[in-house]
Design an enzyme around this catalytic site. Structure first.
Site, PDB file in Angstrom:
ATOM      1  N   ASN A 163      39.706  34.524  22.168  1.00  0.00           N
ATOM      2  CA  ASN A 163      38.327  34.936  22.457  1.00  0.00           C
ATOM      3  C   ASN A 163      38.212  36.385  22.928  1.00  0.00           C
ATOM      4  O   ASN A 163      37.214  37.052  22.661  1.00  0.00           O
ATOM      5  CB  ASN A 163      37.665  33.973  23.444  1.00  0.00           C
ATOM      6  CG  ASN A 163      38.407  33.846  24.745  1.00  0.00           C
ATOM      7  OD1 ASN A 163      39.604  34.127  24.839  1.00  0.00           O
ATOM      8  ND2 ASN A 163      37.718  33.391  25.776  1.00  0.00           N
ATOM      9  N   GLU A 264      45.723  31.243  33.716  1.00  0.00           N
ATOM     10  CA  GLU A 264      44.272  31.459  33.752  1.00  0.00           C
ATOM     11  C   GLU A 264      43.692  30.472  32.753  1.00  0.00           C
ATOM     12  O   GLU A 264      43.787  30.666  31.541  1.00  0.00           O
ATOM     13  CB  GLU A 264      43.946  32.910  33.396  1.00  0.00           C
ATOM     14  CG  GLU A 264      42.535  33.315  33.746  1.00  0.00           C
ATOM     15  CD  GLU A 264      41.580  33.165  32.582  1.00  0.00           C
ATOM     16  OE1 GLU A 264      40.830  32.159  32.580  1.00  0.00           O
ATOM     17  OE2 GLU A 264      41.579  34.013  31.691  1.00  0.00           O
ATOM     18  N   CYS A 298      35.720  31.952  29.035  1.00  0.00           N
ATOM     19  CA  CYS A 298      36.085  30.982  30.079  1.00  0.00           C
ATOM     20  C   CYS A 298      35.184  31.099  31.298  1.00  0.00           C
ATOM     21  O   CYS A 298      35.022  30.129  32.047  1.00  0.00           O
ATOM     22  CB  CYS A 298      37.543  31.177  30.480  1.00  0.00           C
ATOM     23  SG  CYS A 298      37.942  32.847  31.039  1.00  0.00           S
ATOM     24  N   GLU A 473      45.070  38.115  37.898  1.00  0.00           N
ATOM     25  CA  GLU A 473      45.215  39.225  36.964  1.00  0.00           C
ATOM     26  C   GLU A 473      44.181  40.282  37.316  1.00  0.00           C
ATOM     27  O   GLU A 473      43.061  39.954  37.689  1.00  0.00           O
ATOM     28  CB  GLU A 473      44.998  38.743  35.530  1.00  0.00           C
ATOM     29  CG  GLU A 473      46.072  37.769  35.061  1.00  0.00           C
ATOM     30  CD  GLU A 473      45.948  37.434  33.589  1.00  0.00           C
ATOM     31  OE1 GLU A 473      44.819  37.192  33.140  1.00  0.00           O
ATOM     32  OE2 GLU A 473      46.982  37.404  32.912  1.00  0.00           O
TER      33      GLU A 473
END
Length: 497
Positions: A163, A264, A298, A473
């Site tokens: 994505n 993640e 997400c 991150e």
């Protein structure tokens, strides 16, 4: 011979369709290749090597050998390499965007937007490379000093989604390369070509052979290739972005070798809109978050809880703002929302709409697949009167579907928002300062948007809690720390004996 592309490139040399290992463009050992599908047409337009587990040892060996030298590279040199990579990407921004449109389906403006967002990571981590510092302290025991030094952990493997393939690579690789690690990337089968372009630009930037490698593969070979990377004894760090289901498998594969791991994972993110919110501000932020990449993020808005006093008015605002979306191929000039990236996403979207309809949800507009060429298009959809028994309440839709849930009280809304195994991001809109502080502390998510939508940026730590993963991150100190080890030294001073 290079394939005939369905679009023009300013610099044809940026298009690469082979894997990149130890500074060489290579085929897989099997010689097999797989097709890349344009989501806007449903047709193949390029192909890449089908690497398998047997291709992993050579790639890891090359990355490990490169690490022996790169780990000792001066931090300023690493920073300069990252800045040159940043410059190369900026110079080839338009070509990279066109490749991304045909891989992921994004409108061209969104593709440019992802690149601009992603460049924040190369710029940020170039600065972080020189900010890695140890400590010196005086302990309780007399005549001693305690030192800590930070060192790169070793070869890192990155397993990345389709994505945001450019942003996810630069967020992971920026931190790893700044720290002094080498990295092997396993891109998604849907979007390997943008990653290969990044490898080409890293080569042009001057990164040594073996420092940044890419192994492409198809959907069938992805599990075995990923497991081989996770289990290889010379891979010391794994970073994965994707679904919670797959993240748990990655964690199991890393457990035997006690790999350092960043996960993640999935979202299902709630948004709370209160009676005292600025509704125009809320709509602007929510819709930018929701319709971006056709809802395939997400951190997108999945469950929209609206207080009953403004429910009907806010639904009207959402509808009026959303009906103007123009769905089409990403290269069409008037397109504001592209297709879903995979055909399986169409199936899930349809299932969520039909489930909501069967449980008395009102489809305000949308809810259907769209026949545009043979692409994977779905109408932007708004569902009213949603409730907790619907699938869309329990599952991340990853599609252009926005469900509105009515609520009465703050306690009710917080309880509903937290009623999920996920905890990536939550958002709220209110002008009550006391409520702002309560919601910041009471919402169960790793990131909280307070009167704002997407807040992801290189300087902001990104990561979730609960089954949305662990580790961070981006952000100061925390992201680069994921690629470092801390070594403690204790020195006894001779004059104390």
């Amino acid at each position: 011979m290079a394939p005939k592309l369905p679009f023009e490139l300013n610099d044809p040399d940026v298009f690469k369709d082979k894997s990149y290992v130890n500074g060489e463009w290579i085929e897989s050992k099997s010689g097999k290749r797989f097709e890349i599908i344009d989501p806007g047409t449903g047709k193949p337009w390029a192909s890449c090597p089908t690497n398998s587990a047997e291709d992993v040892p050579a790639a890891v060996a090359a990355a490990h050998l490169a690490f022996q030298t790169y780990r000792k590279t001066n931090p300023r040199t690493r920073a300069k390499l990252l800045l040159e990579w940043d410059a190369q990407i900026r110079a080839h921004r338009d070509d990279l965007a066109r490749i991304l449109v045909h891989e992921a389906g994004k409108p061209l403006a969104e593709a440019h937007g992802e690149i601009d967002y992603a460049l924040g990571f190369t710029w940020w981590f170039a600065g972080e490379a020189e900010r890695v510092q140890g400590t010196v302290s005086t302990p309780s025991a007399p005549g001693r000093r305690v030192f800590t030094v930070k060192q790169p952990i070793g070869v890192a493997a990155a397993l990345v989604p389709w994505n945001f393939p450019i942003a996810m690579i630069l967020r992971k690789a920026g931190a790893a390369l700044a720290a002094g690690c080498t990295m092997i990337v396993k891109p998604s089968p849907e979007t390997p070509l943008t990653v290969l372009t990044l490898a080409h630009l890293a080569e042009k930037a001057g990164f040594p052979k073996g420092v940044f490698s890419v192994l492409t593969t198809d959907l069938e070979n992805t599990p075995a290739l990923s497991e081989a990377l996770c289990r290889h004894e010379l891979v010391k760090k794994v970073t994965f972005t994707g679904s919670t289901r797959v993240g748990k498998l990655v964690a199991r594969n890393c457990a035997d070798g006690l790999k350092k791991l960043t996960l993640e994972l999935g979202g299902n993110c709630p948004v709370l809109v209160f009676d005292d919110a600025n509704l125009e501000q809320a709509a602007t932020q929510i819709l930018a978050l929701k319709w971006r990449h056709a809802g395939q993020a997400c951190i997108t808005a999945n469950r929209l809880y609206v207080q009953k006093g403004v429910y009907d008015k806010f639904a009207e605002i959402i509808a009026n703002r959303s009906r103007g979306l123009k769905v089409g191929h990403g290269m069409a000039k008037d397109t504001t929302m592209g297709p879903l990236t995979t055909p399986r996403s169409l199936v899930k979207a349809s299932e969520h709409v039909e489930d909501a309809r069967s449980k008395n949800g009102r489809i305000l507009f949308g809810g259907n697949k769209m026949n545009i060429e043979d692409g994977f298009f779905f109408e932007p959809t708004v569902i009213l009167d949603a409730h907790s028994d619907m699938q869309i309440s329990k599952e991340e839709s990853f599609a252009p579907i926005l469900a509105l849930f009515p609520f009465d009280t703050e306690e009710e809304a917080v309880g509903a928002a937290n009623k999920t195994s996920m905890g990536l991001a939550s958002y709220f809109f209110t002008k009550n300062v006391d409520r702002t502080w309560r919601l910041l502390e009471n919402l169960e998510a790793g990131m909280i948007g307070m009167n704002c939508g997407n807040s992801s940026a290189a300087e902001s730590p990104f990561g979730g809690i609960k089954e949305s993963g662990y580790g961070k991150e981006s952000g100061k100190d925390v992201a680069i720390a994921e690629y470092l080890i801390t070594k403690t030294g204790t020195l006894a001073l001779e004059d104390h004996f």
